[in-house]
Design a protein around this motif. Sequence first.
Motif, PDB file in Angstrom:
ATOM      1  N   GLN A 237       1.936   4.343  -3.302  1.00 19.65           N
ATOM      2  CA  GLN A 237       1.976   5.802  -3.164  1.00 19.65           C
ATOM      3  C   GLN A 237       3.359   6.374  -3.455  1.00 19.65           C
ATOM      4  O   GLN A 237       3.479   7.503  -3.913  1.00 19.65           O
ATOM      5  CB  GLN A 237       1.536   6.195  -1.752  1.00 19.65           C
ATOM      6  CG  GLN A 237       0.104   5.817  -1.467  1.00 19.65           C
ATOM      7  CD  GLN A 237      -0.232   5.916   0.019  1.00 19.65           C
ATOM      8  OE1 GLN A 237       0.632   6.131   0.851  1.00 19.65           O
ATOM      9  NE2 GLN A 237      -1.502   5.762   0.330  1.00 19.65           N
TER      10      GLN A 237
ATOM     11  N   LYS B  54      -8.176  -4.114   3.302  1.00 22.03           N
ATOM     12  CA  LYS B  54      -9.029  -3.005   2.887  1.00 22.03           C
ATOM     13  C   LYS B  54     -10.297  -2.935   3.743  1.00 22.03           C
ATOM     14  O   LYS B  54     -10.714  -1.862   4.158  1.00 22.03           O
ATOM     15  CB  LYS B  54      -9.383  -3.182   1.397  1.00 22.03           C
ATOM     16  CG  LYS B  54      -9.964  -1.956   0.731  1.00 22.03           C
ATOM     17  CD  LYS B  54     -10.071  -2.165  -0.750  1.00 22.03           C
ATOM     18  CE  LYS B  54     -11.206  -3.089  -1.048  1.00 22.03           C
ATOM     19  NZ  LYS B  54     -11.535  -3.223  -2.465  1.00 22.03           N
TER      20      LYS B  54
ATOM     21  N   GLU C 168      -7.709  -1.643  -6.697  1.00 17.69           N
ATOM     22  CA  GLU C 168      -8.135  -0.393  -7.322  1.00 17.69           C
ATOM     23  C   GLU C 168      -7.006   0.635  -7.308  1.00 17.69           C
ATOM     24  O   GLU C 168      -6.181   0.652  -6.410  1.00 17.69           O
ATOM     25  CB  GLU C 168      -9.344   0.188  -6.561  1.00 17.69           C
ATOM     26  CG  GLU C 168     -10.525  -0.757  -6.445  1.00 17.69           C
ATOM     27  CD  GLU C 168     -11.175  -1.083  -7.772  1.00 17.69           C
ATOM     28  OE1 GLU C 168     -11.272  -0.177  -8.622  1.00 17.69           O
ATOM     29  OE2 GLU C 168     -11.583  -2.242  -7.963  1.00 17.69           O
ATOM     30  N   GLY C 169      -7.007   1.505  -8.297  1.00 16.13           N
ATOM     31  CA  GLY C 169      -6.107   2.647  -8.297  1.00 16.13           C
ATOM     32  C   GLY C 169      -4.727   2.400  -8.865  1.00 16.13           C
ATOM     33  O   GLY C 169      -3.857   3.263  -8.756  1.00 16.13           O
ATOM     34  N   ILE C 170      -4.484   1.248  -9.436  1.00 17.58           N
ATOM     35  CA  ILE C 170      -3.192   0.967 -10.057  1.00 17.58           C
ATOM     36  C   ILE C 170      -3.428   0.148 -11.317  1.00 17.58           C
ATOM     37  O   ILE C 170      -4.247  -0.766 -11.335  1.00 17.58           O
ATOM     38  CB  ILE C 170      -2.239   0.232  -9.083  1.00 17.58           C
ATOM     39  CG1 ILE C 170      -0.876   0.010  -9.736  1.00 17.58           C
ATOM     40  CG2 ILE C 170      -2.816  -1.059  -8.592  1.00 17.58           C
ATOM     41  CD1 ILE C 170       0.189  -0.511  -8.797  1.00 17.58           C
ATOM     42  N   GLU C 171      -2.718   0.527 -12.363  1.00 17.79           N
ATOM     43  CA  GLU C 171      -2.839  -0.205 -13.625  1.00 17.79           C
ATOM     44  C   GLU C 171      -2.387  -1.644 -13.410  1.00 17.79           C
ATOM     45  O   GLU C 171      -1.355  -1.899 -12.792  1.00 17.79           O
ATOM     46  CB  GLU C 171      -1.977   0.448 -14.696  1.00 17.79           C
ATOM     47  CG  GLU C 171      -2.049  -0.262 -16.028  1.00 17.79           C
ATOM     48  CD  GLU C 171      -1.123   0.334 -17.065  1.00 17.79           C
ATOM     49  OE1 GLU C 171      -0.977  -0.284 -18.122  1.00 17.79           O
ATOM     50  OE2 GLU C 171      -0.544   1.409 -16.823  1.00 17.79           O
TER      51      GLU C 171
ATOM     52  N   ARG D 156       0.841  -1.200   0.000  1.00 20.91           N
ATOM     53  CA  ARG D 156       0.000   0.000   0.000  1.00 20.91           C
ATOM     54  C   ARG D 156       0.878   1.253   0.000  1.00 20.91           C
ATOM     55  O   ARG D 156       0.624   2.205  -0.727  1.00 20.91           O
ATOM     56  CB  ARG D 156      -0.949  -0.004   1.198  1.00 20.91           C
ATOM     57  CG  ARG D 156      -1.899   1.181   1.174  1.00 20.91           C
ATOM     58  CD  ARG D 156      -2.960   1.144   2.226  1.00 20.91           C
ATOM     59  NE  ARG D 156      -2.483   0.689   3.509  1.00 20.91           N
ATOM     60  CZ  ARG D 156      -3.257   0.176   4.443  1.00 20.91           C
ATOM     61  NH1 ARG D 156      -4.540   0.055   4.234  1.00 20.91           N
ATOM     62  NH2 ARG D 156      -2.764  -0.209   5.589  1.00 20.91           N
TER      63      ARG D 156
END
Length: 113
Positions: free
Chosen positions: A16, A110, A40-43, A12
Amino acid sequence: MQKETISCSTFRKTIQEESNLLLVDVRDEEKFLQESLHIEGIETKNAPYVHMKEQDQPFDEKTSHTFRDATIITVCTTGNKAQKAAALLREKGYRALALEGGLTAWNDLKENR
């Protein structure tokens, strides 16, 4: 000896902080497309472990060139196949780690935040 896995909490933070990062989901394409477990949030690139094992190169030429120096995180449902895929990628000269506990552990982390 290089550490072969990465914990969910470290991953995590890595999302970032690391700009040259590739997430590779090594589940079969059908499972990748149908299951609700994803990060979610990363290719994410789907590269089934079975195909990686059978081919001389684990990725297509463009992906190989683009992510040759990237940190690659392999992921599957529980982490077992991801560890095998990360080992194969390291043999091919990539910097690869498997997500400990896979998508199941990621989803648990999560939900418990």
